[in-house]
Design a protein around this motif. Sequence first.
Motif, PDB file in Angstrom:
ATOM      1  N   HIS A   1      -4.516  11.832 -37.399  1.00 37.60           N
ATOM      2  CA  HIS A   1      -3.985  12.508 -38.578  1.00 37.60           C
ATOM      3  C   HIS A   1      -2.508  12.157 -38.741  1.00 37.60           C
ATOM      4  N   LEU A   2      -2.144  11.555 -39.877  1.00 41.92           N
ATOM      5  CA  LEU A   2      -0.788  11.047 -40.064  1.00 41.92           C
ATOM      6  C   LEU A   2       0.040  11.828 -41.080  1.00 41.92           C
ATOM      7  N   VAL A   3      -0.583  12.272 -42.160  1.00 40.68           N
ATOM      8  CA  VAL A   3       0.130  12.987 -43.226  1.00 40.68           C
ATOM      9  C   VAL A   3      -0.723  14.168 -43.683  1.00 40.68           C
ATOM     10  N   ALA A   4      -0.063  15.305 -43.924  1.00 42.57           N
ATOM     11  CA  ALA A   4      -0.755  16.517 -44.355  1.00 42.57           C
ATOM     12  C   ALA A   4      -0.062  17.106 -45.564  1.00 42.57           C
ATOM     13  N   SER A   5      -0.746  18.019 -46.232  1.00 35.68           N
ATOM     14  CA  SER A   5      -0.135  18.871 -47.255  1.00 35.68           C
ATOM     15  C   SER A   5      -0.866  20.203 -47.230  1.00 35.68           C
ATOM     16  N   ASP A   6      -0.254  21.227 -47.784  1.00 35.12           N
ATOM     17  CA  ASP A   6      -0.906  22.532 -47.808  1.00 35.12           C
ATOM     18  C   ASP A   6      -2.164  22.495 -48.669  1.00 35.12           C
ATOM     19  N   ALA A   7      -2.090  21.790 -49.784  1.00 33.61           N
ATOM     20  CA  ALA A   7      -3.218  21.765 -50.711  1.00 33.61           C
ATOM     21  C   ALA A   7      -4.381  20.922 -50.201  1.00 33.61           C
ATOM     22  N   CYS A   8      -4.070  19.871 -49.441  1.00 30.18           N
ATOM     23  CA  CYS A   8      -5.093  18.955 -48.940  1.00 30.18           C
ATOM     24  C   CYS A   8      -4.672  18.496 -47.550  1.00 30.18           C
TER      25      CYS A   8
ATOM     26  N   TYR B   1     -10.067  21.471 -51.203  1.00 28.06           N
ATOM     27  CA  TYR B   1      -8.964  20.514 -51.107  1.00 28.06           C
ATOM     28  C   TYR B   1      -8.873  19.495 -52.238  1.00 28.06           C
ATOM     29  N   GLY B   2      -9.641  19.651 -53.301  1.00 18.07           N
ATOM     30  CA  GLY B   2      -9.389  18.835 -54.477  1.00 18.07           C
ATOM     31  C   GLY B   2      -8.008  19.169 -55.036  1.00 18.07           C
ATOM     32  N   GLU B   3      -7.373  18.181 -55.659  1.00 19.59           N
ATOM     33  CA  GLU B   3      -6.025  18.394 -56.208  1.00 19.59           C
ATOM     34  C   GLU B   3      -5.975  17.935 -57.663  1.00 19.59           C
ATOM     35  N   ALA B   4      -5.381  18.763 -58.504  1.00 23.15           N
ATOM     36  CA  ALA B   4      -5.212  18.404 -59.906  1.00 23.15           C
ATOM     37  C   ALA B   4      -4.251  17.229 -60.022  1.00 23.15           C
ATOM     38  N   VAL B   5      -4.327  16.534 -61.127  1.00 25.74           N
ATOM     39  CA  VAL B   5      -3.426  15.408 -61.370  1.00 25.74           C
ATOM     40  C   VAL B   5      -1.980  15.900 -61.367  1.00 25.74           C
ATOM     41  N   GLY B   6      -1.152  15.237 -60.586  1.00 28.14           N
ATOM     42  CA  GLY B   6       0.254  15.627 -60.482  1.00 28.14           C
ATOM     43  C   GLY B   6       0.820  15.173 -59.153  1.00 28.14           C
ATOM     44  N   THR B   7       1.702  15.983 -58.585  1.00 28.51           N
ATOM     45  CA  THR B   7       2.305  15.623 -57.304  1.00 28.51           C
ATOM     46  C   THR B   7       1.886  16.612 -56.219  1.00 28.51           C
ATOM     47  N   SER B   8       1.947  16.148 -54.980  1.00 25.57           N
ATOM     48  CA  SER B   8       1.630  16.986 -53.829  1.00 25.57           C
ATOM     49  C   SER B   8       2.757  16.851 -52.817  1.00 25.57           C
ATOM     50  N   ALA B   9       3.154  17.967 -52.227  1.00 34.43           N
ATOM     51  CA  ALA B   9       4.216  17.967 -51.224  1.00 34.43           C
ATOM     52  C   ALA B   9       3.621  17.576 -49.875  1.00 34.43           C
ATOM     53  N   CYS B  10       3.900  16.365 -49.438  1.00 36.01           N
ATOM     54  CA  CYS B  10       3.327  15.822 -48.208  1.00 36.01           C
ATOM     55  C   CYS B  10       4.331  15.902 -47.059  1.00 36.01           C
ATOM     56  N   ARG B  11       3.808  15.923 -45.848  1.00 32.88           N
ATOM     57  CA  ARG B  11       4.679  15.945 -44.665  1.00 32.88           C
ATOM     58  C   ARG B  11       4.027  15.140 -43.539  1.00 32.88           C
ATOM     59  N   LEU B  12       4.870  14.496 -42.748  1.00 32.98           N
ATOM     60  CA  LEU B  12       4.379  13.736 -41.614  1.00 32.98           C
ATOM     61  C   LEU B  12       3.899  14.672 -40.512  1.00 32.98           C
ATOM     62  N   THR B  13       2.809  14.311 -39.882  1.00 29.70           N
ATOM     63  CA  THR B  13       2.384  15.009 -38.672  1.00 29.70           C
ATOM     64  C   THR B  13       3.173  14.435 -37.497  1.00 29.70           C
TER      65      THR B  13
END
Length: 245
Positions: free
Chosen positions: A168-175, A121-133
Amino acid sequence: MPKPFLILQLRPEREAADDEFAAILAKGGLREADTIRVRLDTEPLPEGLRLADTAGVIVGGGPGCVSDPPGAKSPAEALIEATCLGLMPEILERDHPFLGCCYGIGILAHALGGEVSKARYGEAVGTSACRLTEEGTSDPLLAGLPAEWEAFVGHKEAVQALPRGAVHLVASDACPVQMMRAGRHVYATQFHPEADAAGFETRIRIYKDRGYFPPETAEDLIAMCRAARVEVPERILARFVERYG
């Protein structure tokens, strides 16, 4: 007189620390006089400081990793970690307002007995698509925000599973654990709620040789950040300040 927010900074690079502090003020709607700023790499917590005398605690990001073995931590990183972790028992017991940004989610998860590591679940520098749980949609800091949005990220370690007792409040596929809450008022985000494209450009230039990305890709990353539409995370920071200030 309103209580000040305690801003704990972990970045040993002055330019990065100053830029982060300015971003927290701007995105949080704070004046410098509304805060107690402590750069933990260069100074201790103020003598006699009581959490009860602060509106809340905001912990910024930094290049250190909670999951690194003791021998891999510099003296400054070890001191920063010990200071932050030393505050967590009282913060959790009092349910004192807390917002940990990036590094701060590792601190909170570790304090709750959760696993923080570089395994996944490490993420490279950039943006991540987040979504509310589902829980996130009713949380006071998140209610009414879009269901999905972009956030700036860049981290080597991550929370591997939601710690016992956390929400758990916010998730993303990458993390999967992008934001969580303990109690009613203790929050932490893996993403950077204070960051914008200009701030991330500064960090990319400062940390390009710290193993977050191949140094030769720095200009491409800067261009990507400039093109990104990252608008929601700063609203979370502003809501935290508004709720507890």
